[in-house]
Scaffold this motif. Structure first.
Motif, short mmCIF file in Angstrom:
data_model
loop_
_atom_site.label_atom_id
_atom_site.label_comp_id
_atom_site.label_asym_id
_atom_site.label_seq_id
_atom_site.Cartn_x
_atom_site.Cartn_y
_atom_site.Cartn_z
N PRO A 80 5.18 -9.86 -7.37
CA PRO A 80 3.97 -9.12 -6.97
C PRO A 80 2.69 -9.88 -7.37
O PRO A 80 2.56 -10.34 -8.49
CB PRO A 80 4.09 -7.80 -7.73
N GLY A 81 1.79 -10.01 -6.40
CA GLY A 81 0.55 -10.70 -6.64
C GLY A 81 0.59 -12.18 -6.33
O GLY A 81 -0.45 -12.84 -6.28
N LEU A 82 1.78 -12.72 -6.14
CA LEU A 82 1.92 -14.15 -5.85
C LEU A 82 2.77 -14.39 -4.61
O LEU A 82 2.33 -15.02 -3.65
CB LEU A 82 2.50 -14.89 -7.06
N TYR A 83 3.98 -13.89 -4.61
CA TYR A 83 4.87 -14.01 -3.46
C TYR A 83 5.28 -12.61 -3.04
O TYR A 83 6.21 -12.02 -3.59
CB TYR A 83 6.10 -14.86 -3.79
N GLU A 84 4.56 -12.10 -2.06
CA GLU A 84 4.77 -10.72 -1.62
C GLU A 84 5.85 -10.64 -0.54
O GLU A 84 5.64 -10.11 0.55
CB GLU A 84 3.46 -10.12 -1.10
N ASN A 85 7.02 -11.17 -0.86
CA ASN A 85 8.12 -11.09 0.08
C ASN A 85 8.81 -9.73 0.00
O ASN A 85 8.69 -9.02 -1.00
CB ASN A 85 9.14 -12.21 -0.21
N ASN A 86 9.53 -9.39 1.04
CA ASN A 86 10.33 -8.17 1.04
C ASN A 86 11.60 -8.42 1.84
O ASN A 86 11.75 -9.47 2.49
CB ASN A 86 9.55 -6.98 1.59
N GLY A 111 19.01 -12.77 -0.08
CA GLY A 111 18.81 -12.29 -1.45
C GLY A 111 17.36 -12.51 -1.83
O GLY A 111 16.51 -12.75 -0.98
N ALA A 112 17.09 -12.45 -3.12
CA ALA A 112 15.74 -12.70 -3.62
C ALA A 112 15.82 -13.06 -5.08
O ALA A 112 16.70 -12.60 -5.82
CB ALA A 112 14.84 -11.47 -3.43
N ASP A 113 14.89 -13.89 -5.49
CA ASP A 113 14.70 -14.22 -6.90
C ASP A 113 13.67 -13.22 -7.41
O ASP A 113 12.46 -13.42 -7.28
CB ASP A 113 14.20 -15.66 -7.02
N THR A 114 14.16 -12.12 -7.96
CA THR A 114 13.33 -10.96 -8.23
C THR A 114 12.74 -11.01 -9.63
O THR A 114 13.45 -11.22 -10.61
CB THR A 114 14.17 -9.67 -8.08
N HIS A 115 11.44 -10.80 -9.72
CA HIS A 115 10.76 -10.77 -11.00
C HIS A 115 10.63 -9.33 -11.47
O HIS A 115 10.64 -8.38 -10.68
CB HIS A 115 9.38 -11.42 -10.90
N LEU A 116 10.50 -9.16 -12.78
CA LEU A 116 10.31 -7.83 -13.33
C LEU A 116 9.02 -7.22 -12.78
O LEU A 116 7.98 -7.88 -12.73
CB LEU A 116 10.23 -7.89 -14.86
N ALA A 117 9.10 -5.98 -12.36
CA ALA A 117 7.94 -5.28 -11.82
C ALA A 117 8.14 -3.79 -12.04
O ALA A 117 9.28 -3.32 -12.15
CB ALA A 117 7.76 -5.58 -10.34
N PRO A 118 7.06 -3.03 -12.09
CA PRO A 118 7.20 -1.58 -12.21
C PRO A 118 8.02 -1.00 -11.06
O PRO A 118 7.88 -1.44 -9.91
CB PRO A 118 5.75 -1.08 -12.17
N GLY A 175 12.15 0.00 -5.70
CA GLY A 175 12.03 -1.00 -4.65
C GLY A 175 13.36 -1.37 -4.04
O GLY A 175 13.47 -1.59 -2.82
N ILE A 176 14.40 -1.41 -4.87
CA ILE A 176 15.75 -1.70 -4.35
C ILE A 176 16.25 -0.53 -3.50
O ILE A 176 16.75 -0.72 -2.38
CB ILE A 176 16.72 -1.98 -5.51
N ARG A 177 16.10 0.67 -4.03
CA ARG A 177 16.62 1.85 -3.31
C ARG A 177 15.90 2.08 -1.99
O ARG A 177 16.50 2.55 -1.03
CB ARG A 177 16.50 3.08 -4.22
N SER A 178 14.62 1.73 -1.93
CA SER A 178 13.86 1.93 -0.69
C SER A 178 14.17 0.86 0.35
O SER A 178 13.76 1.00 1.51
CB SER A 178 12.36 1.92 -1.00
#
Length: 265
Positions: free
Chosen positions: A45-51, A78-85, A90-93
């Motif tokens: 978030p804030g750098l690479y806003e991929n989904n 897949g994704a290289d996922t960073h810690l985020a609130p 985000g996964i479930r949605s």
């Protein structure tokens, strides 16, 4: 072999900026013996806003390019996922992808600063039914003062992924020391390339497999690049996967390069 952490998609994060480089990476991967690569761009978030939707489209576009170039590399999402609130939300949605739709997901900790309540964040993911695969712990600058945390997380059910090049010294002596130590103490589930480029960070997995085989034997090396990655693709529960060797038991280790030169850090 199966590579479940690779930044091969062009122009989507800090990986290759051109299709030509992406295709070169794919050729390297196939030549190295990799038949399946999970494309895992950063979600930061804030750098690479991929989904997930954007990554899926980028993977489908790249599949067509591979077919046109006659490069026999299978791709996954897949994704290289960073810690985020609210990462669980985000996964479930459906915004944040797991590894190829499985219960496993790549989780990249901050590189230079130990995050507060890191173990708690990992546990939250596990209680929600997901299995974090923590990426390249051996390369984190804070591992030295927090090494026990990773052993505790493995005992709780988290998985660990080493970068293959760390075992061969591509990232320097200290990551090589920690990767060898984690292997020898039974804390590593899979190896991956974490490749970003065909020259600077090539998608080479065989060298890491061979280095692991010299320390742990051919069977465990096979598990690191074939059996356990395939289990992730098949979404098998951890109980159905070959267990780690001597989990949590420090071994009488062969001294690594760092130890031989400088002693234990």
């Amino acid at each position: 072999m199966i590579d479940l952490h690779c930044h091969m998609l062009p122009g989507i994060d800090d990986g290759p900026t051109s299709l030509e480089v992406s295709l070169a990476m794919a050729r390297q991967a196939v030549d190295d013996g990799i038949h399946f690569t999970a494309c895992t761009p950063h979600i930061y978030p804030g750098l690479y806003e991929n989904n997930r939707a954007g990554i899926e489209q980028a993977v489908e576009d790249f599949r067509r390019e591979l077919a046109a170039a006659k490069i026999p590399l299978q791709l996954g999402v897949g994704a290289d996922t960073h810690l985020a609130p609210d990462l669980v939300g985000g996964i479930r949605s459906g915004r944040v992808p797991t590894i190829c739709g499985s219960r496993y997901l790549l989780l990249e900790p901050p590189h230079h600063v130990a995050p507060p309540r890191f173990a708690e964040s990992v546990f939250t993911l596990m209680t929600a039914g997901y299995i974090p695969v923590i990426t390249h712990p051996e390369r984190l600058t804070w591992i030295e003062n927090h090494y026990a945390v990773f052993g505790d997380l493995v005992k709780q059910g988290a998985w660990m992924q080493l970068t293959a090049g760390s075992l061969t010294g591509r990232f320097g002596k200290r990551p090589q020391y920690w990767s060898e130590r984690m292997l020898d103490e039974g804390l590593v589930h899979i190896l991956a390339t974490d490749s970003h480029h065909c020259d600077k960070r090539p998608p080479l997995l065989a060298e890491g497999r061979d280095a692991a085989a010299r320390r742990l034997g051919a069977e465990e090396a096979h598990h690191l690049v074939n059996t356990r990655p395939q289990a992730i693709l098949d979404d098998l529960p951890p109980a159905a996967v070959p267990p780690l060797p001597d989990v949590g038991k420090p071994l009488s280790r062969k001294p690594g390069l760092w130890t031989r030169l400088f002693g234990s850090p």
